[in-house]
Enzyme design. Structure first.
Site, PDB file in Angstrom:
ATOM      1  N   CYS A   1       0.838  -1.204   0.000  1.00 50.18           N
ATOM      2  CA  CYS A   1       0.000   0.000   0.000  1.00 50.18           C
ATOM      3  C   CYS A   1       0.872   1.253   0.000  1.00 50.18           C
ATOM      4  CB  CYS A   1      -0.872   0.005   1.236  1.00 50.18           C
ATOM      5  SG  CYS A   1      -1.711  -1.559   1.502  1.00 50.18           S
TER       6      CYS A   1
ATOM      7  N   HIS B   1      16.657 -36.139 -16.697  1.00 50.25           N
ATOM      8  CA  HIS B   1      16.124 -36.768 -15.474  1.00 50.25           C
ATOM      9  C   HIS B   1      14.635 -36.486 -15.304  1.00 50.25           C
ATOM     10  CE1 HIS B   1      20.179 -37.845 -14.411  1.00 50.25           C
ATOM     11  NE2 HIS B   1      20.557 -36.611 -14.664  1.00 50.25           N
TER      12      HIS B   1
ATOM     13  N   LYS C   1      10.892 -13.876 -15.164  1.00 48.92           N
ATOM     14  CA  LYS C   1      10.484 -12.665 -15.907  1.00 48.92           C
ATOM     15  C   LYS C   1       9.283 -12.973 -16.781  1.00 48.92           C
ATOM     16  CE  LYS C   1      12.005  -9.902 -14.085  1.00 48.92           C
ATOM     17  NZ  LYS C   1      12.514 -10.487 -12.912  1.00 48.92           N
TER      18      LYS C   1
ATOM     19  N   TRP D   1      -3.589  -2.143  -1.066  1.00 51.81           N
ATOM     20  CA  TRP D   1      -3.422  -3.434  -1.736  1.00 51.81           C
ATOM     21  C   TRP D   1      -4.024  -4.450  -0.778  1.00 51.81           C
ATOM     22  CZ3 TRP D   1      -1.969  -5.017  -6.412  1.00 51.81           C
ATOM     23  CH2 TRP D   1      -1.648  -6.370  -6.593  1.00 51.81           C
TER      24      TRP D   1
ATOM     25  N   GLU E   1      15.991 -16.949 -13.786  1.00 50.41           N
ATOM     26  CA  GLU E   1      15.549 -15.542 -13.828  1.00 50.41           C
ATOM     27  C   GLU E   1      14.772 -15.263 -15.105  1.00 50.41           C
ATOM     28  OE1 GLU E   1      15.120 -13.288 -11.893  1.00 50.41           O
ATOM     29  OE2 GLU E   1      14.955 -11.476 -13.113  1.00 50.41           O
TER      30      GLU E   1
ATOM     31  N   ASN F   1      -0.294   0.773   6.513  1.00 50.52           N
ATOM     32  CA  ASN F   1       0.380  -0.275   5.725  1.00 50.52           C
ATOM     33  C   ASN F   1       0.810  -1.345   6.713  1.00 50.52           C
ATOM     34  OD1 ASN F   1       0.177   1.195   3.424  1.00 50.52           O
ATOM     35  ND2 ASN F   1       2.357   1.670   3.219  1.00 50.52           N
ATOM     36  N   GLY F   2       0.702  -2.626   6.317  1.00 46.03           N
ATOM     37  CA  GLY F   2       1.173  -3.697   7.189  1.00 46.03           C
ATOM     38  C   GLY F   2       0.018  -4.600   7.609  1.00 46.03           C
TER      39      GLY F   2
ATOM     40  N   ARG G   1       3.243   0.905  -7.036  1.00 43.66           N
ATOM     41  CA  ARG G   1       3.321  -0.187  -6.049  1.00 43.66           C
ATOM     42  C   ARG G   1       2.160  -1.170  -6.201  1.00 43.66           C
ATOM     43  NH1 ARG G   1       6.137   2.616  -1.479  1.00 43.66           N
ATOM     44  NH2 ARG G   1       5.015   1.389   0.052  1.00 43.66           N
TER      45      ARG G   1
ATOM     46  N   GLU H   1       6.040 -13.704 -14.632  1.00 46.64           N
ATOM     47  CA  GLU H   1       5.404 -12.655 -13.831  1.00 46.64           C
ATOM     48  C   GLU H   1       4.813 -11.535 -14.672  1.00 46.64           C
ATOM     49  OE1 GLU H   1       7.882 -10.621 -10.998  1.00 46.64           O
ATOM     50  OE2 GLU H   1       9.647 -10.787 -12.238  1.00 46.64           O
TER      51      GLU H   1
ATOM     52  N   LYS I   1       5.346  -4.562  -5.771  1.00 48.03           N
ATOM     53  CA  LYS I   1       6.765  -4.286  -5.996  1.00 48.03           C
ATOM     54  C   LYS I   1       7.597  -4.721  -4.797  1.00 48.03           C
ATOM     55  CE  LYS I   1      10.507  -2.950  -7.875  1.00 48.03           C
ATOM     56  NZ  LYS I   1      11.123  -3.850  -8.890  1.00 48.03           N
TER      57      LYS I   1
HETATM   58  C1  AGP Z   1      11.250  -9.765  -9.212  1.00 43.70           C
HETATM   59  O1  AGP Z   1      10.965  -9.569 -10.602  1.00 43.70           O
HETATM   60  C2  AGP Z   1      10.022  -9.915  -8.383  1.00 43.70           C
HETATM   61  N1  AGP Z   1       9.227  -8.755  -8.464  1.00 43.70           N
HETATM   62  C3  AGP Z   1      10.269 -10.413  -6.974  1.00 43.70           C
HETATM   63  O2  AGP Z   1      10.688 -11.758  -7.107  1.00 43.70           O
HETATM   64  C4  AGP Z   1      11.340  -9.692  -6.126  1.00 43.70           C
HETATM   65  O3  AGP Z   1      12.621  -9.937  -6.655  1.00 43.70           O
HETATM   66  C5  AGP Z   1      11.291 -10.263  -4.698  1.00 43.70           C
HETATM   67  O4  AGP Z   1      10.023  -9.987  -4.156  1.00 43.70           O
HETATM   68  C6  AGP Z   1      12.388  -9.705  -3.783  1.00 43.70           C
HETATM   69  O5  AGP Z   1      12.227  -8.312  -3.662  1.00 43.70           O
HETATM   70  P1  AGP Z   1      13.436  -7.454  -3.002  1.00 43.70           P
HETATM   71  O6  AGP Z   1      14.618  -7.615  -3.917  1.00 43.70           O
HETATM   72  O7  AGP Z   1      12.922  -6.056  -2.955  1.00 43.70           O
HETATM   73  O8  AGP Z   1      13.712  -8.034  -1.651  1.00 43.70           O
END
Ligand code: AGP
Length: 611
Positions: free
Chosen positions: A2, A507, A488, A74, A484, A100-101, A27, A491, A606
């Site tokens: 949030c 395997h 990408k 959020w 990675e 937030n939280g 965010r 997500e 984010k």
């Molecule tokens: C990365 O593309 C993602 N959005 C997510 O995996 C992110 O890397 C992860 O949440 C860790 O975030 P941070 O690096 O801010 O700790």
């Protein structure tokens, strides 16, 4: 995660609050609202939807207010709805609060309040906190003391801003586990969950400490926390400019950030490379060469993309510094009662510096006696401040939810740490160090070369618009790059994708291969090249369609792969800095072709500041 904005000053608060929420839109959120303090009353507006929907609501006499709070939510407790949107009020309607939280003991608190006749209109934990504060205020004292007493009975994470109709031009803010930063202006002050909402008004900011409360008026910010220093002594200057936070003409923040990697990588090693000694100087580590020689074990803990960077760090640190490295998912590490102690160095990798699992892993490692070092992007973030020392990656604000430039900068910093450790321990000779330092300096230009092929990758991406599955294969230091690349794609395009060590295909996963399964293979001319080519042949023999990320000038690979994206040659340990770039662009253009929400992918935030 949030977004919170609070303002008290002499200008119309509503415009500043809405503008601040716009800066926090990246965010991700599903509802928004504000509370304006005017003429001994509160004007509250909130809605499901975007900030523009909130701006369209008539503020009535609140248009003249010069103090208020605002929020983008959020959903964590309760679905997105107007009732669940923030701000929430106490029963009298004289107090409004944004949060937030997560309040972990909200259910027991709610039951106790209901037994006292309190009526709730939402499903949220936030409303419980608001009503608690209202009852404390009834018992006496001012808003600050009521907030302090209410929070003493709360467990969980919070970043809150509170306003009372009866205390004009006064805000109270408090944080525990969810970041808050205060911008110090002239005759006005602003509090927010992210500096992006503040820099348009002031660059002088103070990051609140864990457990700190502040009372904010037009003239001053009074701190009630553990840090005895005056607020002005703690002030830091934000050097990010707004254009860095804007898209600069790119269609999406993510594309801008992919293309800004030559610059962000230069920022990562600027002033840190010693070309004559072939080493790196990382002052933030506060680590003497003697200490470097004593290290017997390293763990690296992180989440998501940062965990992939950490896994590359393992290969780099073990090869350069000859130190055993374990890489740990923070979410697993924090509950595993790991065997670590004073002999352990813990590297904590996080772009945001606020990821709840990573922060918990850090706190556990510290409790067990490990020396903890942060590799963080956001200056002043909680992880950055709770580690013993660390290295900022200087990637600038990363707005796109899918991490790109932060990833390559994290890998760059890990490479610099490997170089510094290797030279201090004598496992990297001076000549090898000089060669590596030169190779590092050349990386940004080589990334620029790959970015010049974005058009080629955009055309290729159309082949995969309707793919249902995708496999990514790599070996050695490029195995984490396969992970990675798959993340990408997952997500932002919502295509199911999996990264795998190439040799593991036989395997089991090779059963998946058919002509409908695209397979991306990182096949650069490194030590594993011949092996990866045989893996490609195994896939091809089952009609798999191969996309190879290959070294410039490699004509052989074209006999095996249907599509080839070339990257310049570079030292083996540094290849991930190059091989990931085509995969970032591929994921981006496939997602564009599929009409996905690139910067705010569904279900993602984010920074994951809740468990
Ligand atoms: C990365 O593309 C993602 N959005 C997510 O995996 C992110 O890397 C992860 O949440 C860790 O975030 P941070 O690096 O801010 O700790």
């Amino acid at each position: 995660m949030c977004g919170i904005v609070g303002y008290v000053g002499f200008r119309p608060a509503r415009d500043i609050l809405l503008h601040g929420l716009e800066r926090l839109e990246y965010r991700g959120y599903d509802s928004a609202g504000y509370a304006l303090q005017y003429n001994n009353s509160l004007v509250i507006r909130k809605c499901v939807g975007r900030v523009t929907d909130l701006a369209a609501m008539d503020p009535g006499e609140g248009a003249r207010a010069t103090a208020g709070i605002a929020h983008t939510r959020w959903a964590t407790h309760g679905e997105p709805s107007t009732e669940n949107a923030h701000p929430h009020t106490d029963s009298s309607g004289r107090i409004a609060l944004v949060h937030n939280g997560i309040i972990e003991n909200y259910k027991s608190l709610k039951d106790r309040l209901k037994a006292r006749g309190e009526v709730f209109v939402s499903e949220t934990d936030t409303e419980v906190l608001t009503k608690l504060i209202g009852l404390e205020l009834e018992a006496g004292g001012n808003l600050l003391s009521a907030v302090k007493r209410a929070l003493s009975g709360v467990r969980g994470a919070y970043g809150i801003a509170v306003v009372s109709a009866d205390e004009p031009s006064t805000l109270v803010a408090a944080r525990y586990g969810s970041p808050l930063v205060v911008g110090i202006g002239e005759g006005e002050n602003i509090v927010a969950s992210d500096v992006a909402a503040i820099v348009a008004h002031t660059r002088d900011v103070v990051y609140l400490e864990e457990g700190e409360l502040v009372e904010i008026t037009t003239r001053a910010v009074h701190s009630h926390g553990s840090d005895p220093r005056m607020i002005r002594e703690r002030m830091t200057h934000v050097d990010w400019n707004l254009s860095e936070i804007e898209k600069d003409g790119f269609a999406h923040y993510m594309l801008k950030e992919i293309h800004s990697q030559p610059e962000s990588l230069r920022n990562a090693f600027r002033g840190r490379l010693d070309m004559s000694e072939g080493t790196a100087h990382l002052g933030g580590l506060n680590m003497t060469p003697e200490r470097m020689k004593q290290i017997r074990r390293i763990i690296i803990t992180a989440c998501g993309t940062s965990w992939h960077a950490a896994l590359i760090g393992k290969y780099i640190l073990e090869s350069m510094a000859r130190i055993p490295v374990d890489v740990e998912y923070a979410s697993e590490f924090r509950y595993r009662d790991p065997v670590i102690g004073e002999d352990t160095v813990a590297l904590v990798v996080s772009q945001s510096g606020e990821t709840a699992d990573t922060l918990a892993a850090l706190r556990l490692a510290r409790r067990k006696g490990a020396s903890c070092y942060g590799i963080v992007n956001v200056v002043g973030s909680t992880i950055a401040r709770e580690t013993d020392a660390g290295v900022y990656i200087h990637a600038g604000p990363e707005i796109g939810v899918a991490s790109t430039k932060a990833f390559t900068s994290q890998v760059m910093i890990l490479s610099l740490i490997g170089l510094a450790l290797g030279r201090a321990r004598g496992t990297v000779s001076r000549s090898e160090g000089i060669a590596l330092a030169n190779a590092i300096q050349e990386v940004p230009d080589k990334v620029e070369t790959i970015l010049g092929r974005a058009g080629e990758i955009k055309d290729l991406a159309r082949e995969f618009t309707y793919a249902s599955n995708f496999l990514y294969l790599g070996r050695g230091v490029n195995y984490p790059v396969a992970l990675e690349g798959a993340l990408k794609l997952k997500e932002i395009s919502y295509i199911h994708a999996e990264g795998y060590p190439a040799a593991e295909m036989k395997h089991g996963p090779i059963a998946l291969i058919d002509d409908l399964m695209p397979v991306a293979v990182i096949a650069v001319r490194d030590a594993a090249y011949d092996k990866i080519v045989s893996n490609i042949q195994e896939v091809k023999a089952r009609k798999g369609r191969i996309l190879a990320v290959a070294t410039e000038g490699d004509s052989d690979i074209r006999h095996h792969a249907q599509w080839v994206i070339e990257v310049p040659e570079v030292a083996d340990q540094l290849t991930p800095l190059l091989t990931v770039v085509p995969l970032q662009l591929l994921a981006y253009y496939v997602a564009v072709a599929r009409g996905c929400d690139i910067d705010k992918p569904r279900n993602l935030a984010k920074s994951v500041t809740v468990e």
